[in-house]
Design a protein around this motif. Structure first.
Motif, PDB file in Angstrom:
ATOM      1  N   GLU A 250     -44.161   3.489 -14.727  1.00 39.67           N
ATOM      2  CA  GLU A 250     -45.610   3.787 -14.717  1.00 39.67           C
ATOM      3  C   GLU A 250     -46.251   4.368 -15.755  1.00 39.67           C
ATOM      4  OE1 GLU A 250     -49.296   3.939 -13.033  1.00 39.67           O
ATOM      5  OE2 GLU A 250     -47.329   2.779 -12.219  1.00 39.67           O
ATOM      6  N   HIS A 251     -45.996   5.334 -16.384  1.00 43.75           N
ATOM      7  CA  HIS A 251     -46.309   6.286 -17.384  1.00 43.75           C
ATOM      8  C   HIS A 251     -46.515   5.149 -18.717  1.00 43.75           C
ATOM      9  CE1 HIS A 251     -46.230   9.797 -20.526  1.00 43.75           C
ATOM     10  NE2 HIS A 251     -47.492   9.195 -20.235  1.00 43.75           N
ATOM     11  N   ALA A 252     -45.655   4.232 -18.816  1.00 40.05           N
ATOM     12  CA  ALA A 252     -45.609   3.136 -19.930  1.00 40.05           C
ATOM     13  C   ALA A 252     -46.608   1.876 -19.538  1.00 40.05           C
ATOM     14  CB  ALA A 252     -44.417   2.779 -20.399  1.00 40.05           C
ATOM     15  N   PHE A 253     -46.405   1.678 -18.408  1.00 35.40           N
ATOM     16  CA  PHE A 253     -47.281   0.250 -18.106  1.00 35.40           C
ATOM     17  C   PHE A 253     -47.807   0.351 -16.672  1.00 35.40           C
ATOM     18  CE2 PHE A 253     -43.170  -0.983 -19.932  1.00 35.40           C
ATOM     19  CZ  PHE A 253     -43.748  -1.013 -21.435  1.00 35.40           C
ATOM     20  N   PRO A 254     -48.968   1.130 -16.814  1.00 36.30           N
ATOM     21  CA  PRO A 254     -49.506   1.689 -15.242  1.00 36.30           C
ATOM     22  C   PRO A 254     -49.709   0.305 -14.252  1.00 36.30           C
ATOM     23  CG  PRO A 254     -50.687   2.347 -17.173  1.00 36.30           C
ATOM     24  CD  PRO A 254     -49.704   1.541 -17.754  1.00 36.30           C
ATOM     25  N   GLY A 255     -49.277   0.689 -13.206  1.00 35.61           N
ATOM     26  CA  GLY A 255     -49.108  -0.494 -12.178  1.00 35.61           C
ATOM     27  C   GLY A 255     -47.928  -1.277 -12.125  1.00 35.61           C
ATOM     28  N   ALA A 256     -46.957  -1.203 -13.012  1.00 31.08           N
ATOM     29  CA  ALA A 256     -45.659  -1.796 -13.158  1.00 31.08           C
ATOM     30  C   ALA A 256     -44.681  -1.446 -12.271  1.00 31.08           C
ATOM     31  CB  ALA A 256     -45.394  -2.148 -14.433  1.00 31.08           C
ATOM     32  N   ARG A 257     -43.744  -2.080 -11.929  1.00 32.38           N
ATOM     33  CA  ARG A 257     -42.343  -1.719 -11.392  1.00 32.38           C
ATOM     34  C   ARG A 257     -41.287  -2.478 -11.728  1.00 32.38           C
ATOM     35  NH1 ARG A 257     -40.962  -4.554  -6.563  1.00 32.38           N
ATOM     36  NH2 ARG A 257     -42.794  -5.751  -5.981  1.00 32.38           N
ATOM     37  N   LEU A 258     -39.929  -2.107 -11.747  1.00 28.93           N
ATOM     38  CA  LEU A 258     -38.923  -2.756 -12.125  1.00 28.93           C
ATOM     39  C   LEU A 258     -38.032  -3.348 -10.663  1.00 28.93           C
ATOM     40  CD1 LEU A 258     -37.454  -0.737 -14.989  1.00 28.93           C
ATOM     41  CD2 LEU A 258     -38.605  -2.823 -15.244  1.00 28.93           C
ATOM     42  N   GLU A 259     -37.509  -4.428 -10.758  1.00 24.71           N
ATOM     43  CA  GLU A 259     -36.675  -4.882  -9.713  1.00 24.71           C
ATOM     44  C   GLU A 259     -35.495  -5.803 -10.081  1.00 24.71           C
ATOM     45  OE1 GLU A 259     -37.328  -8.296  -6.049  1.00 24.71           O
ATOM     46  OE2 GLU A 259     -38.850  -7.926  -7.453  1.00 24.71           O
ATOM     47  N   ILE A 260     -34.389  -5.663  -9.335  1.00 24.61           N
ATOM     48  CA  ILE A 260     -33.301  -6.626  -9.857  1.00 24.61           C
ATOM     49  C   ILE A 260     -33.439  -7.700  -8.530  1.00 24.61           C
ATOM     50  CG2 ILE A 260     -30.730  -6.607  -9.979  1.00 24.61           C
ATOM     51  CD1 ILE A 260     -32.156  -4.835 -11.824  1.00 24.61           C
ATOM     52  N   GLY A 261     -33.778  -8.921  -9.254  1.00 21.67           N
ATOM     53  CA  GLY A 261     -33.715  -9.929  -8.528  1.00 21.67           C
ATOM     54  C   GLY A 261     -33.218 -11.238  -9.048  1.00 21.67           C
ATOM     55  N   ALA A 262     -33.261 -12.420  -8.413  1.00 23.19           N
ATOM     56  CA  ALA A 262     -32.842 -13.608  -8.986  1.00 23.19           C
ATOM     57  C   ALA A 262     -33.967 -14.312  -9.803  1.00 23.19           C
ATOM     58  CB  ALA A 262     -32.483 -14.498  -7.784  1.00 23.19           C
ATOM     59  N   GLY A 263     -33.719 -14.350 -10.922  1.00 25.44           N
ATOM     60  CA  GLY A 263     -34.635 -14.945 -12.109  1.00 25.44           C
ATOM     61  C   GLY A 263     -34.048 -16.581 -12.235  1.00 25.44           C
ATOM     62  N   ASN A 264     -34.467 -17.014 -13.367  1.00 28.53           N
ATOM     63  CA  ASN A 264     -33.987 -18.507 -13.814  1.00 28.53           C
ATOM     64  C   ASN A 264     -32.853 -18.728 -14.119  1.00 28.53           C
ATOM     65  OD1 ASN A 264     -36.802 -19.554 -13.360  1.00 28.53           O
ATOM     66  ND2 ASN A 264     -37.431 -19.216 -15.430  1.00 28.53           N
ATOM     67  N   GLY A 265     -31.874 -17.539 -14.633  1.00 26.94           N
ATOM     68  CA  GLY A 265     -30.839 -17.444 -15.115  1.00 26.94           C
ATOM     69  C   GLY A 265     -29.704 -16.802 -14.132  1.00 26.94           C
ATOM     70  N   GLY A 266     -30.317 -16.430 -12.985  1.00 31.47           N
ATOM     71  CA  GLY A 266     -29.458 -15.500 -12.050  1.00 31.47           C
ATOM     72  C   GLY A 266     -30.052 -14.252 -11.840  1.00 31.47           C
ATOM     73  N   PRO A 267     -29.142 -13.429 -11.421  1.00 30.19           N
ATOM     74  CA  PRO A 267     -29.500 -12.191 -10.866  1.00 30.19           C
ATOM     75  C   PRO A 267     -29.885 -11.398 -12.332  1.00 30.19           C
ATOM     76  CG  PRO A 267     -27.481 -12.793  -9.691  1.00 30.19           C
ATOM     77  CD  PRO A 267     -27.926 -13.806 -10.575  1.00 30.19           C
ATOM     78  N   GLY A 268     -30.817 -10.598 -12.362  1.00 29.52           N
ATOM     79  CA  GLY A 268     -31.453  -9.877 -13.648  1.00 29.52           C
ATOM     80  C   GLY A 268     -32.522  -9.260 -13.442  1.00 29.52           C
ATOM     81  N   LEU A 269     -32.971  -8.563 -14.486  1.00 29.36           N
ATOM     82  CA  LEU A 269     -34.162  -7.594 -14.358  1.00 29.36           C
ATOM     83  C   LEU A 269     -35.628  -8.221 -14.290  1.00 29.36           C
ATOM     84  CD1 LEU A 269     -34.940  -4.409 -14.584  1.00 29.36           C
ATOM     85  CD2 LEU A 269     -34.979  -4.814 -16.919  1.00 29.36           C
ATOM     86  N   LEU A 270     -36.496  -8.006 -13.479  1.00 25.67           N
ATOM     87  CA  LEU A 270     -37.826  -8.272 -13.425  1.00 25.67           C
ATOM     88  C   LEU A 270     -38.765  -7.322 -13.344  1.00 25.67           C
ATOM     89  CD1 LEU A 270     -37.229 -10.807 -10.141  1.00 25.67           C
ATOM     90  CD2 LEU A 270     -37.179 -11.309 -12.598  1.00 25.67           C
ATOM     91  N   LEU A 271     -39.680  -7.599 -14.240  1.00 23.57           N
ATOM     92  CA  LEU A 271     -40.861  -6.563 -14.396  1.00 23.57           C
ATOM     93  C   LEU A 271     -42.116  -6.925 -13.563  1.00 23.57           C
ATOM     94  CD1 LEU A 271     -41.989  -3.960 -15.572  1.00 23.57           C
ATOM     95  CD2 LEU A 271     -42.648  -5.416 -17.519  1.00 23.57           C
ATOM     96  N   HIS A 272     -42.638  -6.279 -12.587  1.00 23.19           N
ATOM     97  CA  HIS A 272     -43.740  -6.695 -11.909  1.00 23.19           C
ATOM     98  C   HIS A 272     -44.871  -5.884 -12.532  1.00 23.19           C
ATOM     99  CE1 HIS A 272     -41.962  -8.711  -8.179  1.00 23.19           C
ATOM    100  NE2 HIS A 272     -41.126  -7.904  -8.403  1.00 23.19           N
ATOM    101  N   GLN A 273     -45.917  -6.434 -12.956  1.00 19.44           N
ATOM    102  CA  GLN A 273     -47.169  -5.975 -13.551  1.00 19.44           C
ATOM    103  C   GLN A 273     -48.422  -6.440 -12.920  1.00 19.44           C
ATOM    104  OE1 GLN A 273     -46.227  -7.757 -17.798  1.00 19.44           O
ATOM    105  NE2 GLN A 273     -46.544  -5.564 -18.255  1.00 19.44           N
ATOM    106  N   HIS A 274     -49.192  -5.210 -12.962  1.00 14.12           N
ATOM    107  CA  HIS A 274     -50.404  -5.178 -12.184  1.00 14.12           C
ATOM    108  C   HIS A 274     -51.430  -6.629 -12.847  1.00 14.12           C
ATOM    109  CE1 HIS A 274     -53.954  -4.139 -10.040  1.00 14.12           C
ATOM    110  NE2 HIS A 274     -54.803  -4.278 -11.306  1.00 14.12           N
TER     111      HIS A 274
END
Length: 384
Positions: A250-274
């Motif tokens: 939040e300090h670096a990217f206001p309104g953002a959060r991290l999630e571990i979910g299914a992406g195009n290459g399988g399970p991975g890191l996802l960044l939700h941004q405002h």
């Protein structure tokens, strides 16, 4: 925690002794010796892994890594009254590395291999010493090696016992002589050195390991190349400081959060941004965003090391990310000792604000790395 780092005869570090605090930033102009000081720390860690001789050989051997100037530099030369000239060597060819803390200290002395050695690039370990306390003395050493002979001080009565008489010049007593009876301190120091962590290869280019599909498994320590970023973040979310993780994002990217979910290459890191309708996968992130997440995973490790060293962590980061990074570094220094090598003034200033960082500012004089405005800690090298 180590309090003193000493280097003699390595590249531009002719004779350098510097203090090391809970959070230390090593800075200076390009070519001032920052990378050499960083590599010297890595070489000490390599000694505990049995890789020191091989690493120096890969750098071109001892002759390529030794200080290239005169053995001594007089006051008249420094004042410009006389030119730099070669002098007659008074001692043996030597590259020495050492550190000390309140509990233990260690020093190693490397020299040239014997004539006819089948691997001429391999330096020979001539001497090693370990001692208790911050300063080497005659009574506080508990392990020492001279050539092939290694002695340990007996825990029972303080007398010396020979534990090895034929140690090879390319093997360290740190890896070969942790005797279960009298070598407990040596074993403890070795394990602490093996626990040191270095980050200088966190790539963010399109082919970076962190951008590739990853196996999701328990990962309390981020790999040196960041290849297991998603798993490291997932481990922090599972057993680490989740609040600190969310706050750092939040300090670096206001309104953002991290999630571990299914992406195009399988399970991975996802960044939700405002403002975005879908999260971004690691392959879509900018270089700066990815590097910040890599540093976040390293600094929030649920298994902090005794010492973590980061070489130019600010690479690819926008100046706006320097305060969040400094905040992360200051927080991490409360859990482990941190050394940062950087010449970025924004990061240096942010660290002054966020934490009580000790600054070691390197300069070059006549090709030698010096710290003129710093009082060097007391240090004594063991003698061959």
């Amino acid at each position: 925690m180590i309090t003193t780092l000493a280097v003699s005869g390595y590249r531009s570090l002719r004779e350098l002794v510097v203090p090391v605090g809970r959070l230390t930033i090593v800075t200076g102009a390009n070519g001032s010796g920052k990378s050499s000081l960083y590599r010297a720390l890595r070489l000490l860690a390599e000694a505990a892994q049995g890789r020191l001789v091989g690493t120096l050989a890969a750098e071109g051997g001892l002759s390529s890594t030794l200080w290239a100037g005169p053995q001594t530099i007089g006051h008249s030369v420094r004042a410009g009254l006389h030119p730099v000239q070669g002098t007659v060597r008074k001692g043996p060819v030597s590259l020495r590395l050492g550190f000390a803390g309140d509990e233990y200290g260690y020093a190693i002395d490397l020299g040239l291999p014997s004539p006819g050695h089948p691997f001429p690039l391999d330096p020979a370990i001539k001497l090693e010493t370990m001692w208790t306390g911050p300063m080497l003395g005659r009574a506080n050493r508990f392990a020492e090696r001279h050539g092939p002979l290694v002695r340990l001080r007996r825990a029972s009565d303080g007398t010396w016992r020979e534990v090895m008489t034929n140690l090879s010049p390319f093997d360290s007593m740190v890896t070969h002589c942790a005797d279960p009876d009298d070598g407990a301190e040596l074993f403890s120091t070795r394990e602490r050195m093996r626990n040191w962590r270095f980050y200088d290869a966190l790539r963010t280019d399109p082919e970076a390991p962190a951008r590739r599909p990853q196996v999701m498994t328990y990962t309390p320590v981020l790999a040196g190349d960041g290849a297991d970023l998603a798993a490291a973040i997932a481990t922090i979310q599972a057993i680490g400081d989740v609040a600190a993780l969310e706050d750092a994002v939040e300090h670096a990217f206001p309104g953002a959060r991290l999630e571990i979910g299914a992406g195009n290459g399988g399970p991975g890191l996802l960044l939700h941004q405002h403002g975005l309708l879908r999260p971004l996968g690691v392959a879509e992130l900018s270089d700066g965003t990815l590097r910040y997440l890599l540093l976040l995973a390293a600094l929030l490790s649920p298994r902090p090391p005794d010492l973590m060293v980061l070489n130019e962590p600010e690479a690819s980061l926008h100046p706006s990310l320097m305060p969040p990074l400094a905040r992360l570094l200051a927080a991490a220094s409360r859990r482990c000792q941190i050394v940062v090598v950087s010449h970025n003034q924004d990061l240096i200033e942010a660290l002054r604000i966020e934490g009580d960082a000790e600054q070691v500012k390197l300069h070059k004089e006549l090709g030698e790395t010096v710290v003129p405005e710093l009082d060097a800690p007391r240090w004594a090298w063991p003698k061959r």
